[in-house]
Structure formats: structure tokens, C-alpha cells
Design an enzyme around this catalytic site. Structure first.
Site, PDB file in Angstrom:
ATOM      1  N   GLU A   1       0.312   5.205   0.649  1.00  0.00           N
ATOM      2  CA  GLU A   1      -0.639   6.216   1.122  1.00  0.00           C
ATOM      3  C   GLU A   1      -0.243   7.607   0.637  1.00  0.00           C
ATOM      4  OE1 GLU A   1      -1.098   5.623   5.361  1.00  0.00           O
ATOM      5  OE2 GLU A   1      -2.240   3.776   5.000  1.00  0.00           O
TER       6      GLU A   1
ATOM      7  N   GLU B   1      -2.944  -4.673  -3.133  1.00  0.00           N
ATOM      8  CA  GLU B   1      -3.444  -5.590  -4.165  1.00  0.00           C
ATOM      9  C   GLU B   1      -3.504  -4.898  -5.525  1.00  0.00           C
ATOM     10  OE1 GLU B   1      -4.700  -4.951  -1.193  1.00  0.00           O
ATOM     11  OE2 GLU B   1      -5.838  -6.630  -0.375  1.00  0.00           O
TER      12      GLU B   1
ATOM     13  N   CYS C   1     -10.098  -5.009   0.004  1.00  0.00           N
ATOM     14  CA  CYS C   1     -11.231  -4.078   0.131  1.00  0.00           C
ATOM     15  C   CYS C   1     -12.133  -4.204  -1.099  1.00  0.00           C
ATOM     16  CB  CYS C   1     -10.715  -2.645   0.281  1.00  0.00           C
ATOM     17  SG  CYS C   1     -10.194  -1.889  -1.264  1.00  0.00           S
TER      18      CYS C   1
ATOM     19  N   CYS D   1      -4.134   0.565  -2.511  1.00  0.00           N
ATOM     20  CA  CYS D   1      -3.906  -0.667  -1.745  1.00  0.00           C
ATOM     21  C   CYS D   1      -2.836  -1.542  -2.394  1.00  0.00           C
ATOM     22  CB  CYS D   1      -5.185  -1.489  -1.682  1.00  0.00           C
ATOM     23  SG  CYS D   1      -6.518  -0.739  -0.759  1.00  0.00           S
TER      24      CYS D   1
ATOM     25  N   CYS E   1     -10.575  -3.225  -4.483  1.00  0.00           N
ATOM     26  CA  CYS E   1      -9.610  -4.238  -4.948  1.00  0.00           C
ATOM     27  C   CYS E   1     -10.323  -5.486  -5.453  1.00  0.00           C
ATOM     28  CB  CYS E   1      -8.623  -4.591  -3.843  1.00  0.00           C
ATOM     29  SG  CYS E   1      -7.469  -3.246  -3.508  1.00  0.00           S
TER      30      CYS E   1
ATOM     31  N   ASN F   1       0.842  -1.194   0.000  1.00  0.00           N
ATOM     32  CA  ASN F   1       0.000   0.000   0.000  1.00  0.00           C
ATOM     33  C   ASN F   1       0.878   1.246   0.000  1.00  0.00           C
ATOM     34  OD1 ASN F   1       0.576  -0.902   2.673  1.00  0.00           O
ATOM     35  ND2 ASN F   1      -1.038   0.359   3.525  1.00  0.00           N
TER      36      ASN F   1
HETATM   37  N1  THU Z   1      -5.126  -1.641   2.556  1.00  0.00           N
HETATM   38  C1  THU Z   1      -4.532  -2.439   1.637  1.00  0.00           C
HETATM   39  O1  THU Z   1      -3.473  -2.104   1.097  1.00  0.00           O
HETATM   40  N2  THU Z   1      -5.130  -3.607   1.322  1.00  0.00           N
HETATM   41  C2  THU Z   1      -6.217  -4.126   1.963  1.00  0.00           C
HETATM   42  O2  THU Z   1      -6.626  -5.241   1.656  1.00  0.00           O
HETATM   43  C3  THU Z   1      -6.877  -3.348   3.020  1.00  0.00           C
HETATM   44  C4  THU Z   1      -6.397  -1.945   3.181  1.00  0.00           C
HETATM   45  C5  THU Z   1      -4.438  -0.405   2.956  1.00  0.00           C
HETATM   46  C6  THU Z   1      -5.030   0.888   2.492  1.00  0.00           C
HETATM   47  C7  THU Z   1      -4.520   1.847   3.541  1.00  0.00           C
HETATM   48  O3  THU Z   1      -3.213   2.279   3.200  1.00  0.00           O
HETATM   49  C8  THU Z   1      -4.419   1.016   4.804  1.00  0.00           C
HETATM   50  O4  THU Z   1      -4.411  -0.338   4.367  1.00  0.00           O
HETATM   51  C9  THU Z   1      -5.548   1.236   5.788  1.00  0.00           C
HETATM   52  O5  THU Z   1      -6.779   1.133   5.176  1.00  0.00           O
END
Ligand code: THU
Length: 132
Positions: free
Chosen positions: A47, A58, A89, A56, A92, A45
């Protein structure tokens, strides 16, 4: 701690997680997507200070793979440090369905917990090109 897993795909997801850029949530996620031909594409991920532009792990893995010409996928491993294993999520799930169909999803944490699912179980009635 002794390494919990030996499967390269799971180790790749756990290693990718270490690259997560998550200064806002502190929630680090790694993903490793395997092509039917075997090649593995990883993601973490990433941000953003606007929050909404965060992507994310994925989707990073899928977009990296697609941008390198990969089109046929077997499974994806998703790694996060949660006891109740972290699933992809909703956004994704849509992207995974579009590019990977009903692929196998392996959820893991760094402490050796693992669960294997199919995307269909998480995303039972997808909208896709068949409706267009
Ligand atoms: N996130 C992911 O990268 N993948 C997931 O399956 C769930 C959420 C990340 C997005 C964000 O940077 C952090 O987790 C919190 O939501």
C-alpha cells in the site's frame, strides 16, 4: 494452530501474506504464481499513502515473475484472512488474463478454507490483444 495445508503453492501464498505492507487497510493478501515448469513467484499487497498507488498481491506476483523471464503459468494461489474467500480484484483479473490466460485460481484462508476456480469464471468476456 496446526498447519492447514501441505501444498507448497498454498503455503507460499500464506507466507507471502505475512509480508504485506497494509498499514492503511490492515487487509493483508498473499499470492503465489506457479509456472508450468514449476517455479513459484510470490507477491503481497504493497500500500501507499496516496492510496491509489497501492498494488495488489496478485499483480506483484505476476510482475515479479514476468521480470524474471517467466511467461507460461499454471495456477495462482491467493491468501487472505476472510471467511468468504477473497477473489482477485478487477484490475488483477485483467492483468492475470493478459499474462496467464484462463489459469487455475486457488483461493485460501489461514483456517484451511479453499476454493478452486478458473479465471474464465471470474472474468467471462475479457478485452485482450485479439481485439487490437
Ligand atoms: N488486495 C489485494 O492485494 N488483492 C486482492 O485480491 C484484493 C485486494 C489488497 C489491496 C489493498 O491493499 C487491500 O487489499 C484492500 O483493498
Amino acid at each position: 494452530m496446526a498447519q492447514a495445508f501441505t501444498e507448497p503453492l498454498l503455503l507460499a501464498a500464506l507466507a507471502a501474506r505475512e509480508h504485506a505492507h497494509a498499514p492503511f487497510s490492515k487487509f493483508k493478501v498473499g499470492a503465489a504464481l506457479q509456472e508450468t515448469e514449476g517455479r513459484i513467484h510470490t507477491g503481497c499487497n504493497v500500500e501507499n499513502a496516496t492510496y491509489g498507488l497501492t498494488i495488489c498481491a496478485e499483480r506483484v506476483a505476476v510482475f515479479k515473475a514476468v521480470s524474471e523471464g517467466a511467461r507460461r503459468f499454471l495456477r495462482i494461489a491467493v491468501a487472505a484472512d476472510t471467511e468468504s474467500l477473497t477473489p482477485p480484484c478487477g484490475a488483477c483479473r485483467q492483468i492475470l488474463w493478459e499474462f496467464c490466460g484462463n489459469l487455475e485460481i486457488v483461493l485460501v484462508n489461514p483456517h484451511g478454507r479453499k476454493e478452486v476456480l478458473r479465471l474464465e469464471e471470474l472474468f467471462p468476456r475479457p478485452f485482450d490483444v485479439s481485439y487490437l
